[in-house]
Design a protein around this motif. Structure first.
Motif, PDB file in Angstrom:
ATOM      1  N   ASP A   1     -13.895  -3.207  -1.826  1.00  0.00           N
ATOM      2  CA  ASP A   1     -14.308  -2.953  -3.213  1.00  0.00           C
ATOM      3  C   ASP A   1     -13.813  -1.578  -3.677  1.00  0.00           C
ATOM      4  N   SER A   2     -13.826  -0.609  -2.782  1.00  0.00           N
ATOM      5  CA  SER A   2     -13.329   0.723  -3.163  1.00  0.00           C
ATOM      6  C   SER A   2     -11.819   0.698  -3.366  1.00  0.00           C
ATOM      7  N   LEU A   3     -11.113  -0.164  -2.636  1.00  0.00           N
ATOM      8  CA  LEU A   3      -9.670  -0.309  -2.835  1.00  0.00           C
ATOM      9  C   LEU A   3      -9.364  -0.718  -4.266  1.00  0.00           C
ATOM     10  N   LEU A   4     -10.165  -1.617  -4.814  1.00  0.00           N
ATOM     11  CA  LEU A   4      -9.945  -2.125  -6.171  1.00  0.00           C
ATOM     12  C   LEU A   4     -10.654  -1.292  -7.224  1.00  0.00           C
ATOM     13  N   GLY A   5     -11.388  -0.270  -6.803  1.00  0.00           N
ATOM     14  CA  GLY A   5     -12.050   0.596  -7.761  1.00  0.00           C
ATOM     15  C   GLY A   5     -13.364   0.059  -8.277  1.00  0.00           C
ATOM     16  N   ARG A   6     -13.933  -0.920  -7.593  1.00  0.00           N
ATOM     17  CA  ARG A   6     -15.209  -1.466  -8.042  1.00  0.00           C
ATOM     18  C   ARG A   6     -16.366  -0.519  -7.737  1.00  0.00           C
ATOM     19  N   ILE A   7     -16.174   0.284  -6.724  1.00  0.00           N
ATOM     20  CA  ILE A   7     -17.167   1.313  -6.388  1.00  0.00           C
ATOM     21  C   ILE A   7     -16.421   2.581  -5.997  1.00  0.00           C
ATOM     22  N   GLY A   8     -17.069   3.718  -6.157  1.00  0.00           N
ATOM     23  CA  GLY A   8     -16.516   4.979  -5.686  1.00  0.00           C
ATOM     24  C   GLY A   8     -15.210   5.396  -6.329  1.00  0.00           C
ATOM     25  N   ALA A   9     -14.965   4.947  -7.592  1.00  0.00           N
ATOM     26  CA  ALA A   9     -13.685   5.254  -8.225  1.00  0.00           C
ATOM     27  C   ALA A   9     -13.707   6.540  -9.032  1.00  0.00           C
ATOM     28  N   ASP A  10     -14.901   7.063  -9.341  1.00  0.00           N
ATOM     29  CA  ASP A  10     -15.001   8.194 -10.272  1.00  0.00           C
ATOM     30  C   ASP A  10     -14.217   9.411  -9.816  1.00  0.00           C
ATOM     31  N   ASP A  11     -14.162   9.636  -8.506  1.00  0.00           N
ATOM     32  CA  ASP A  11     -13.480  10.822  -7.987  1.00  0.00           C
ATOM     33  C   ASP A  11     -11.972  10.779  -8.229  1.00  0.00           C
ATOM     34  N   TYR A  12     -11.426   9.591  -8.474  1.00  0.00           N
ATOM     35  CA  TYR A  12      -9.987   9.450  -8.595  1.00  0.00           C
ATOM     36  C   TYR A  12      -9.505   9.282 -10.033  1.00  0.00           C
ATOM     37  N   LEU A  13     -10.418   8.938 -10.946  1.00  0.00           N
ATOM     38  CA  LEU A  13      -9.997   8.533 -12.280  1.00  0.00           C
ATOM     39  C   LEU A  13      -9.243   9.629 -13.013  1.00  0.00           C
ATOM     40  N   ASP A  14      -9.779  10.833 -13.046  1.00  0.00           N
ATOM     41  CA  ASP A  14      -9.118  11.904 -13.787  1.00  0.00           C
ATOM     42  C   ASP A  14      -7.730  12.184 -13.232  1.00  0.00           C
ATOM     43  N   VAL A  15      -7.607  12.178 -11.914  1.00  0.00           N
ATOM     44  CA  VAL A  15      -6.314  12.452 -11.288  1.00  0.00           C
ATOM     45  C   VAL A  15      -5.302  11.362 -11.636  1.00  0.00           C
ATOM     46  N   ILE A  16      -5.726  10.105 -11.584  1.00  0.00           N
ATOM     47  CA  ILE A  16      -4.824   8.992 -11.817  1.00  0.00           C
ATOM     48  C   ILE A  16      -4.380   8.939 -13.269  1.00  0.00           C
ATOM     49  N   PHE A  17      -5.315   9.006 -14.205  1.00  0.00           N
ATOM     50  CA  PHE A  17      -4.969   8.756 -15.599  1.00  0.00           C
ATOM     51  C   PHE A  17      -4.256   9.931 -16.255  1.00  0.00           C
TER      52      PHE A  17
ATOM     53  N   VAL B   1       0.857  -1.190   0.000  1.00  0.00           N
ATOM     54  CA  VAL B   1       0.000   0.000   0.000  1.00  0.00           C
ATOM     55  C   VAL B   1       0.887   1.232   0.000  1.00  0.00           C
ATOM     56  N   SER B   2       0.920   1.958  -1.115  1.00  0.00           N
ATOM     57  CA  SER B   2       1.819   3.101  -1.243  1.00  0.00           C
ATOM     58  C   SER B   2       1.106   4.381  -1.652  1.00  0.00           C
ATOM     59  N   HIS B   3      -0.230   4.325  -1.790  1.00  0.00           N
ATOM     60  CA  HIS B   3      -1.016   5.512  -2.144  1.00  0.00           C
ATOM     61  C   HIS B   3      -1.986   5.825  -1.008  1.00  0.00           C
ATOM     62  N   GLU B   4      -2.213   7.101  -0.773  1.00  0.00           N
ATOM     63  CA  GLU B   4      -3.114   7.507   0.304  1.00  0.00           C
ATOM     64  C   GLU B   4      -4.521   6.967   0.086  1.00  0.00           C
ATOM     65  N   ARG B   5      -4.963   6.913  -1.168  1.00  0.00           N
ATOM     66  CA  ARG B   5      -6.291   6.371  -1.459  1.00  0.00           C
ATOM     67  C   ARG B   5      -6.389   4.924  -0.994  1.00  0.00           C
ATOM     68  N   GLN B   6      -5.361   4.143  -1.260  1.00  0.00           N
ATOM     69  CA  GLN B   6      -5.344   2.742  -0.840  1.00  0.00           C
ATOM     70  C   GLN B   6      -5.338   2.636   0.680  1.00  0.00           C
ATOM     71  N   LEU B   7      -4.543   3.471   1.327  1.00  0.00           N
ATOM     72  CA  LEU B   7      -4.479   3.458   2.789  1.00  0.00           C
ATOM     73  C   LEU B   7      -5.844   3.775   3.385  1.00  0.00           C
ATOM     74  N   ASN B   8      -6.514   4.792   2.856  1.00  0.00           N
ATOM     75  CA  ASN B   8      -7.818   5.177   3.404  1.00  0.00           C
ATOM     76  C   ASN B   8      -8.836   4.055   3.269  1.00  0.00           C
ATOM     77  N   ALA B   9      -8.779   3.320   2.157  1.00  0.00           N
ATOM     78  CA  ALA B   9      -9.696   2.191   1.967  1.00  0.00           C
ATOM     79  C   ALA B   9      -9.434   1.112   3.012  1.00  0.00           C
ATOM     80  N   LEU B  10      -8.161   0.824   3.288  1.00  0.00           N
ATOM     81  CA  LEU B  10      -7.837  -0.195   4.295  1.00  0.00           C
ATOM     82  C   LEU B  10      -8.201   0.275   5.697  1.00  0.00           C
TER      83      LEU B  10
END
Length: 421
Positions: free
Chosen positions: A398-414, A359-368
């Motif tokens: 599920d949010s860790l893997l982007g199955r739900i609630g991923a829309d807020d992060y997509l633009d930033v990531i890609f 786990v190296s991203h804050e988004r991943q940490l928050n999900a855990l």
């Protein structure tokens, strides 16, 4: 989705340039330029033509929908690496209504088509940005799905615990095996312990991904800028015998035995009546406190008591002129002690890197953290409350893997990806 294209190799002159087309009709678009391509996953040597003019001879492959990186029909055109050829091919593709891909759009389509989960996407982004071996290793583990596999194993624990809990609710008036509640909490205990291991290792993993900071601090004319130049083997910082020459923070990023490290040359620490120099000194102190390691450099081997923290290094500068001082001495003029100094820095940072998790991203940490908090229920809690806690923990996974609630992060990531990936 639209047909898109982009150069997958770095722009500029080279031996080969690869242009990819993705979307329904990619094969037909390529065949209009190069002739028939009978079988997928086969390479064909074809002439690419613009009307009667031959543009280039290229190696062309196409992949059926579901068999490519994006999950869509994909064509790869391997051209000679002349920029003019790539430009001309782009003109021909745009004439067919195929648009240039946006940054990260190929990977975004892979995610939307279920070829990658969000943690794998983040790992791929880290892999593309990796500068050192440590960054490459941790990014490769994540991009290859190791974190996703762990998340699935954690989810299986929740599913088993949830099934047992639901049984105790559904058949409350009937005889239920005595070990059911005990097994539920055995599973929950394992779930919490495994998440705790990953959460504890986040700080180290995040530093490996972003790089460590080492602040070189000390009084004016201690040799801080000279040491920075010696490490970088070039004139990074201006060196002068005039006190207060360095006022802003100068950064040097290096690969230190596989660790990304940024050395910071800071203003000399002293009381100053010069307003600009004072601002530089204040900034130096703040940045030094936030750094992962502080190198206290002075001709006498002294340290700054206000900034000293356990694990810091006391280093005597100008070792070619000094007979005494700290145990660790370095000469920026001759290079004496430099290897030992860098070894000490590496050893100190390696300790901080030990135990790095996936786990190296804050988004991943928050999900855990959310999953861990949801699973923190007491054994005497009502079964209905336990069942709901298990569902909430599963939702967080599920949010860790982007199955739900991923829309807020997509633009930033890609948008951090390059065009063509």
């Amino acid at each position: 989705m639209d047909l898109i294209y982009a150069e997958a190799t770095p722009p500029g002159r080279g031996g080969v340039s690869i242009v990819r087309i993705s979307g329904t009709g990619a094969r037909n678009a390529a065949e209009r330029l190069a002739g028939r391509l009978p079988q997928s996953r086969h390479a064909y040597l074809r002439q690419i033509a613009d009307g009667d003019e031959i543009l280039d001879r290229a190696l062309i492959l196409w992949f059926e929908s579901g068999q490519s990186f994006t999950g869509e029909e994909v064509v790869e055109i391997h051209l000679h690496g002349a920029p003019v050829i790539v430009r001309r091919l782009g003109q021909l593709l745009r004439a067919q209504g195929i648009r240039l891909a946006e940054a990260g759009e190929f990977t975004r389509r892979a995610f939307l088509n279920g070829k990658m989960d969000l943690s794998e996407v983040e790992g791929l982004g880290d892999l593309l940005a990796a500068e050192t071996e440590s960054q490459r290793r941790i990014a490769l583990r994540t991009s290859s799905g190791e974190l996703a596999r762990k998340a699935e194993s954690w989810r299986s624990l929740l599913v088993r615990a949830g099934a047992l809990t639901e049984s105790s609710i559904d058949f409350a008036d009937e005889e239920v095996p005595d070990d059911v509640p005990e097994e539920v909490f055995v599973l929950l205990d394992r779930f919490r312990r495994e998440l705790d291991d990953q959460i504890r290792g986040y700080a180290a993993a995040e530093r490996i991904r972003n790089g460590f900071e080492v602040a070189i601090i000390g009084p004016p004319n201690a040799g801080k800028s000279s040491l920075l130049n010696r490490i970088g083997r070039r004139e990074v910082a201006l060196v002068s015998d005039v006190a207060g020459t360095t006022r802003d923070i100068i950064e040097l990023r290096v690969d230190l035995r596989g660790l990304a490290v940024t050395f910071l040359d800071t203003a000399g620490l002293r009381e100053s009546q010069d307003r600009i120099e004072s601002l530089g000194i204040d900034r130096a102190r703040g940045r030094a406190l936030a750094a992962d390691l502080r190198v206290h450099l002075s001709p006498e081997g002294n340290v700054d008591d206000q900034l000293w923290q356990p694990g810091d290094l006391a280093v005597t500068s100008k070792a070619d002129l000094q007979a005494s001082g700290s145990e660790l001495k370095v000469s920026s003029l001759t290079g004496e002690g430099l290897d030992e100094f860098l070894e000490k820095v590496f050893a100190a940072l390696s300790q901080r890197a030990a135990g790095a998790s996936l786990v190296s991203h804050e988004r991943q940490l928050n999900a855990l953290l959310a999953a861990r908090a949801a699973a923190d229920v007491q054994e005497d809690a009502p079964p209905e409350l336990i069942a709901e806690a298990l569902r909430q923990a599963a939702i967080s996974l599920d949010s860790l893997l982007g199955r739900i609630g991923a829309d807020d992060y997509l633009d930033v990531i890609f948008t951090s990806f390059c065009i063509g990936k």
